[in-house]
Design a protein around this motif. Structure first.
Motif, PDB file in Angstrom:
ATOM      1  N   GLN A  48       0.836  -1.195   0.000  1.00  0.00           N
ATOM      2  CA  GLN A  48       0.000   0.000   0.000  1.00  0.00           C
ATOM      3  C   GLN A  48       0.870   1.244   0.000  1.00  0.00           C
ATOM      4  N   ARG A  49       0.496   2.233  -0.771  1.00  0.00           N
ATOM      5  CA  ARG A  49       1.243   3.496  -0.817  1.00  0.00           C
ATOM      6  C   ARG A  49       0.814   4.436   0.296  1.00  0.00           C
ATOM      7  N   ASN A  50      -0.458   4.402   0.635  1.00  0.00           N
ATOM      8  CA  ASN A  50      -1.004   5.263   1.669  1.00  0.00           C
ATOM      9  C   ASN A  50      -0.669   4.670   3.039  1.00  0.00           C
ATOM     10  N   GLN A  51      -0.167   5.490   3.951  1.00  0.00           N
ATOM     11  CA  GLN A  51       0.219   5.000   5.272  1.00  0.00           C
ATOM     12  C   GLN A  51      -1.001   4.486   6.044  1.00  0.00           C
ATOM     13  N   PHE A  52      -2.137   5.164   5.921  1.00  0.00           N
ATOM     14  CA  PHE A  52      -3.337   4.703   6.600  1.00  0.00           C
ATOM     15  C   PHE A  52      -3.733   3.310   6.129  1.00  0.00           C
ATOM     16  N   ALA A  53      -3.708   3.070   4.841  1.00  0.00           N
ATOM     17  CA  ALA A  53      -4.070   1.761   4.304  1.00  0.00           C
ATOM     18  C   ALA A  53      -3.100   0.689   4.774  1.00  0.00           C
ATOM     19  N   TYR A  73      -2.301  -3.975   8.381  1.00  0.00           N
ATOM     20  CA  TYR A  73      -1.619  -4.690   9.458  1.00  0.00           C
ATOM     21  C   TYR A  73      -2.554  -4.906  10.648  1.00  0.00           C
ATOM     22  N   GLY A  74      -3.422  -3.950  10.908  1.00  0.00           N
ATOM     23  CA  GLY A  74      -4.388  -4.101  11.992  1.00  0.00           C
ATOM     24  C   GLY A  74      -5.372  -5.230  11.728  1.00  0.00           C
ATOM     25  N   VAL A  75      -5.876  -5.294  10.504  1.00  0.00           N
ATOM     26  CA  VAL A  75      -6.800  -6.375  10.128  1.00  0.00           C
ATOM     27  C   VAL A  75      -6.099  -7.730  10.234  1.00  0.00           C
ATOM     28  N   ALA A  76      -4.868  -7.806   9.744  1.00  0.00           N
ATOM     29  CA  ALA A  76      -4.111  -9.058   9.843  1.00  0.00           C
ATOM     30  C   ALA A  76      -3.865  -9.428  11.298  1.00  0.00           C
ATOM     31  N   GLY A  77      -3.580  -8.446  12.134  1.00  0.00           N
ATOM     32  CA  GLY A  77      -3.362  -8.700  13.552  1.00  0.00           C
ATOM     33  C   GLY A  77      -4.608  -9.213  14.253  1.00  0.00           C
ATOM     34  N   ILE A  78      -5.751  -8.628  13.929  1.00  0.00           N
ATOM     35  CA  ILE A  78      -7.017  -9.074  14.534  1.00  0.00           C
ATOM     36  C   ILE A  78      -7.317 -10.510  14.144  1.00  0.00           C
ATOM     37  N   PHE A  79      -7.163 -10.837  12.873  1.00  0.00           N
ATOM     38  CA  PHE A  79      -7.410 -12.213  12.436  1.00  0.00           C
ATOM     39  C   PHE A  79      -6.424 -13.187  13.071  1.00  0.00           C
ATOM     40  N   ILE A 107     -14.945 -15.130  22.194  1.00  0.00           N
ATOM     41  CA  ILE A 107     -14.637 -14.441  20.949  1.00  0.00           C
ATOM     42  C   ILE A 107     -15.118 -15.304  19.786  1.00  0.00           C
ATOM     43  N   PRO A 108     -15.634 -14.670  18.750  1.00  0.00           N
ATOM     44  CA  PRO A 108     -16.149 -15.460  17.624  1.00  0.00           C
ATOM     45  C   PRO A 108     -15.033 -15.966  16.721  1.00  0.00           C
ATOM     46  N   LEU A 109     -15.273 -17.094  16.112  1.00  0.00           N
ATOM     47  CA  LEU A 109     -14.376 -17.614  15.090  1.00  0.00           C
ATOM     48  C   LEU A 109     -14.698 -16.864  13.797  1.00  0.00           C
ATOM     49  N   PRO A 110     -13.698 -16.219  13.178  1.00  0.00           N
ATOM     50  CA  PRO A 110     -13.987 -15.376  12.007  1.00  0.00           C
ATOM     51  C   PRO A 110     -14.701 -16.129  10.887  1.00  0.00           C
ATOM     52  N   LEU A 168     -14.500  -5.312   8.151  1.00  0.00           N
ATOM     53  CA  LEU A 168     -13.050  -5.122   8.248  1.00  0.00           C
ATOM     54  C   LEU A 168     -12.344  -5.535   6.963  1.00  0.00           C
ATOM     55  N   LEU A 169     -12.679  -6.709   6.479  1.00  0.00           N
ATOM     56  CA  LEU A 169     -12.016  -7.243   5.300  1.00  0.00           C
ATOM     57  C   LEU A 169     -12.372  -6.460   4.045  1.00  0.00           C
ATOM     58  N   PHE A 170     -13.638  -6.122   3.859  1.00  0.00           N
ATOM     59  CA  PHE A 170     -14.046  -5.439   2.638  1.00  0.00           C
ATOM     60  C   PHE A 170     -13.553  -3.997   2.584  1.00  0.00           C
ATOM     61  N   VAL A 171     -13.413  -3.337   3.725  1.00  0.00           N
ATOM     62  CA  VAL A 171     -12.833  -1.988   3.710  1.00  0.00           C
ATOM     63  C   VAL A 171     -11.379  -2.063   3.238  1.00  0.00           C
ATOM     64  N   PHE A 172     -10.655  -3.086   3.714  1.00  0.00           N
ATOM     65  CA  PHE A 172      -9.273  -3.230   3.272  1.00  0.00           C
ATOM     66  C   PHE A 172      -9.195  -3.585   1.791  1.00  0.00           C
TER      67      PHE A 172
END
Length: 75
Positions: free
Chosen positions: A5-10, A15-21, A41-44, A59-63
């Motif tokens: 990703q070029r954008n720092q926010f993205a 990385y946050g989404v990957a960390g949560i999963f 906690i739910p199983l994704p 979470l996934l679709f926003v990414f």
């Protein structure tokens, strides 16, 4: 996907989404093996109930949308 990703926010969001999963994955495996106490906690994408399913899907679709937005600037 997060690293390209070029954008720092993205990048941080990816990385946050990957960390949560990853955390959910290891906590669920730890509960099954008896290494961790059973918590609610739910199983994704598998657990019964709509809130966990909707939360992980959003979470996934926003990414994925952020990644598609990156692709539109590459051309």
């Amino acid at each position: 996907m997060a690293e390209r990703q070029r954008n720092q926010f993205a990048r941080v969001y990816g990385y946050g989404v990957a960390g949560i999963f990853t955390i959910h994955f290891f906590v669920n495996i730890g509960m099954v093996l008896g290494l961790l106490p059973t918590v609610g906690i739910p199983l994704p994408f598998v657990s019964y109930g709509g809130s966990g399913l909707w939360g992980f899907t959003v979470l996934l679709f926003v990414f994925v949308k952020l990644d598609a937005h990156r692709m539109s600037y590459d051309h």
